[in-house]
Design a protein around this motif. Structure first.
Motif, PDB file in Angstrom:
ATOM      1  N   ARG A   6     -33.541   2.954  32.009  1.00  0.00           N
ATOM      2  CA  ARG A   6     -34.495   3.696  31.453  1.00  0.00           C
ATOM      3  C   ARG A   6     -34.329   3.144  29.654  1.00  0.00           C
ATOM      4  NH1 ARG A   6     -35.270   8.816  33.713  1.00  0.00           N
ATOM      5  NH2 ARG A   6     -35.292   9.893  31.535  1.00  0.00           N
ATOM      6  N   VAL A   7     -35.293   3.440  29.153  1.00  0.00           N
ATOM      7  CA  VAL A   7     -35.400   2.953  27.648  1.00  0.00           C
ATOM      8  C   VAL A   7     -36.393   4.115  26.919  1.00  0.00           C
ATOM      9  CG1 VAL A   7     -35.185   0.474  27.900  1.00  0.00           C
ATOM     10  CG2 VAL A   7     -37.690   1.590  28.288  1.00  0.00           C
ATOM     11  N   ILE A  69     -48.796  -0.371  28.144  1.00  0.00           N
ATOM     12  CA  ILE A  69     -47.725  -0.349  29.128  1.00  0.00           C
ATOM     13  C   ILE A  69     -46.571  -0.340  28.305  1.00  0.00           C
ATOM     14  CG2 ILE A  69     -46.549  -1.545  31.082  1.00  0.00           C
ATOM     15  CD1 ILE A  69     -49.001  -2.391  31.980  1.00  0.00           C
ATOM     16  N   VAL A  70     -46.372  -1.278  27.095  1.00  0.00           N
ATOM     17  CA  VAL A  70     -45.368  -1.407  26.350  1.00  0.00           C
ATOM     18  C   VAL A  70     -45.173  -0.126  25.664  1.00  0.00           C
ATOM     19  CG1 VAL A  70     -44.307  -2.662  24.582  1.00  0.00           C
ATOM     20  CG2 VAL A  70     -45.348  -3.960  26.352  1.00  0.00           C
ATOM     21  N   LEU A  71     -46.155   0.550  25.220  1.00  0.00           N
ATOM     22  CA  LEU A  71     -46.098   1.710  24.289  1.00  0.00           C
ATOM     23  C   LEU A  71     -45.622   3.067  25.007  1.00  0.00           C
ATOM     24  CD1 LEU A  71     -46.932   2.571  21.368  1.00  0.00           C
ATOM     25  CD2 LEU A  71     -48.862   3.397  22.290  1.00  0.00           C
ATOM     26  N   ALA A  74     -41.264   3.966  30.345  1.00  0.00           N
ATOM     27  CA  ALA A  74     -40.000   4.788  30.046  1.00  0.00           C
ATOM     28  C   ALA A  74     -39.012   4.118  30.895  1.00  0.00           C
ATOM     29  CB  ALA A  74     -39.980   6.206  30.505  1.00  0.00           C
ATOM     30  N   THR A  75     -39.182   3.044  31.512  1.00  0.00           N
ATOM     31  CA  THR A  75     -38.232   2.022  32.482  1.00  0.00           C
ATOM     32  C   THR A  75     -38.247   0.738  31.915  1.00  0.00           C
ATOM     33  OG1 THR A  75     -39.631   1.829  34.217  1.00  0.00           O
ATOM     34  CG2 THR A  75     -38.157   3.946  34.567  1.00  0.00           C
ATOM     35  N   ARG A  76     -37.261   0.159  31.949  1.00  0.00           N
ATOM     36  CA  ARG A  76     -37.225  -1.179  31.587  1.00  0.00           C
ATOM     37  C   ARG A  76     -37.966  -2.218  32.373  1.00  0.00           C
ATOM     38  NH1 ARG A  76     -33.302  -2.687  28.137  1.00  0.00           N
ATOM     39  NH2 ARG A  76     -32.280  -0.862  28.787  1.00  0.00           N
ATOM     40  N   PRO A  77     -38.106  -2.211  33.662  1.00  0.00           N
ATOM     41  CA  PRO A  77     -38.997  -2.942  34.585  1.00  0.00           C
ATOM     42  C   PRO A  77     -40.493  -2.904  34.189  1.00  0.00           C
ATOM     43  CG  PRO A  77     -37.590  -2.063  36.026  1.00  0.00           C
ATOM     44  CD  PRO A  77     -37.294  -1.382  34.518  1.00  0.00           C
ATOM     45  N   VAL A  78     -40.998  -1.871  34.076  1.00  0.00           N
ATOM     46  CA  VAL A  78     -42.413  -1.547  33.611  1.00  0.00           C
ATOM     47  C   VAL A  78     -42.687  -2.154  32.404  1.00  0.00           C
ATOM     48  CG1 VAL A  78     -44.106   0.094  33.294  1.00  0.00           C
ATOM     49  CG2 VAL A  78     -42.477   0.514  35.031  1.00  0.00           C
ATOM     50  N   ARG A 146     -36.864  -7.019  22.856  1.00  0.00           N
ATOM     51  CA  ARG A 146     -36.264  -5.701  22.651  1.00  0.00           C
ATOM     52  C   ARG A 146     -35.957  -5.191  23.947  1.00  0.00           C
ATOM     53  NH1 ARG A 146     -36.495  -3.526  17.811  1.00  0.00           N
ATOM     54  NH2 ARG A 146     -36.728  -1.367  18.730  1.00  0.00           N
ATOM     55  N   PHE A 147     -36.874  -5.209  25.084  1.00  0.00           N
ATOM     56  CA  PHE A 147     -36.502  -4.626  26.267  1.00  0.00           C
ATOM     57  C   PHE A 147     -35.417  -5.340  27.227  1.00  0.00           C
ATOM     58  CE2 PHE A 147     -40.713  -2.728  25.375  1.00  0.00           C
ATOM     59  CZ  PHE A 147     -40.094  -1.380  25.487  1.00  0.00           C
ATOM     60  N   THR A 148     -35.025  -6.723  27.132  1.00  0.00           N
ATOM     61  CA  THR A 148     -34.274  -7.317  27.530  1.00  0.00           C
ATOM     62  C   THR A 148     -32.670  -7.064  27.068  1.00  0.00           C
ATOM     63  OG1 THR A 148     -35.876  -9.166  28.050  1.00  0.00           O
ATOM     64  CG2 THR A 148     -33.318  -9.672  28.262  1.00  0.00           C
ATOM     65  N   VAL A 149     -32.583  -7.003  25.804  1.00  0.00           N
ATOM     66  CA  VAL A 149     -31.337  -6.642  25.352  1.00  0.00           C
ATOM     67  C   VAL A 149     -30.815  -5.234  25.473  1.00  0.00           C
ATOM     68  CG1 VAL A 149     -29.959  -6.562  23.167  1.00  0.00           C
ATOM     69  CG2 VAL A 149     -31.560  -8.478  23.520  1.00  0.00           C
TER      70      VAL A 149
END
Length: 215
Positions: A6-7, A69-71, A74-78, A146-149
């Motif tokens: 979750r992000v 999609i990036v905007l 709510a989950t990291r894989p998506v 940003r989503f990998t870290v």
């Protein structure tokens, strides 16, 4: 583990908005650019051809979708999928025009030719393809980073999520144990005749005690 995926949606806000704007620019500029003398041939507004479809409209629309999609992910894989999609679109903006000479007659780029003076043509090449693709790749890569870290905020959210899940499981187990104990207490306090009746035996002790009639 689920909490780690979750992000917060704010993490991709900047990259998502910029990718949406860049995608809209890439898809619309070939049609509206001629109105202010910023165009590739044919330099007329809202003229459709396959070159514009494959080199500008489709990658621009895909970039816009990747930004959305990036905007909202709510989950990291998506979110990572959206960022990778944007990066691939940026690469296509950069290399699509040179590669289009492989399927056009006479080796002419499918995008046409920039119009105007030398400076204008340079600006058009940057704004339509090379510079636009580089900007898309940059912001898509920013989103990927940003989503990998795994940041401190994500770790805290994951720990809170795991703690909430554990507390919910403990509460369910306690409620089930209480229900089982209540059922056991009710069974223990029932009269013997009632317990016999539950197993198909007569509940009336007088009826069960009488001997059968002799014939």
């Amino acid at each position: 583990m689920a909490g780690m995926l979750r992000v917060p949606r704010s993490r991709g806000a900047l990259s998502g908005v910029v990718l949406v704007l860049l995608g809209a620019w890439g898809a619309l500029i070939p049609f509206i650019g001629p109105y202010f003398h910023y165009a590739y041939t044919p330099d007329s507004g809202w003229i459709y051809n396959t070159g514009r479809l494959w080199l500008e409209v489709l990658p621009g629309a895909a970039t816009l979708v990747s930004g959305l999609i990036v905007l909202i992910a709510a989950t990291r894989p998506v979110a990572l999928f959206g960022a990778w999609l944007g990066a691939m679109c940026g690469v296509w903006f950069v290399v699509g025009t040179p590669l289009s000479t492989l399927w056009t007659a006479g080796g002419v780029p499918a995008a046409g030719s920039p119009v105007g003076s030398t400076l204008t043509r340079a600006v058009e090449q940057i704004g339509f393809f090379g510079g636009l693709g580089a900007a898309i790749i940059f912001f898509a890569a920013l989103a990927l980073g940003r989503f990998t870290v795994l940041g401190h905020r994500e770790v805290m959210l994951a720990e809170q999520y795991a703690a909430a899940e554990q507390a919910r499981e403990d509460q369910d187990a306690a409620e089930q144990a209480g229900a089982d104990q209540d059922a056991a207490d009710d069974t223990a306090t029932q009269p013997a005749t009632e317990r016999f009746s539950l197993h198909g035996q007569p509940a009336d002790p007088q009826v069960s005690a009488e001997p059968p009639a002799r014939t």
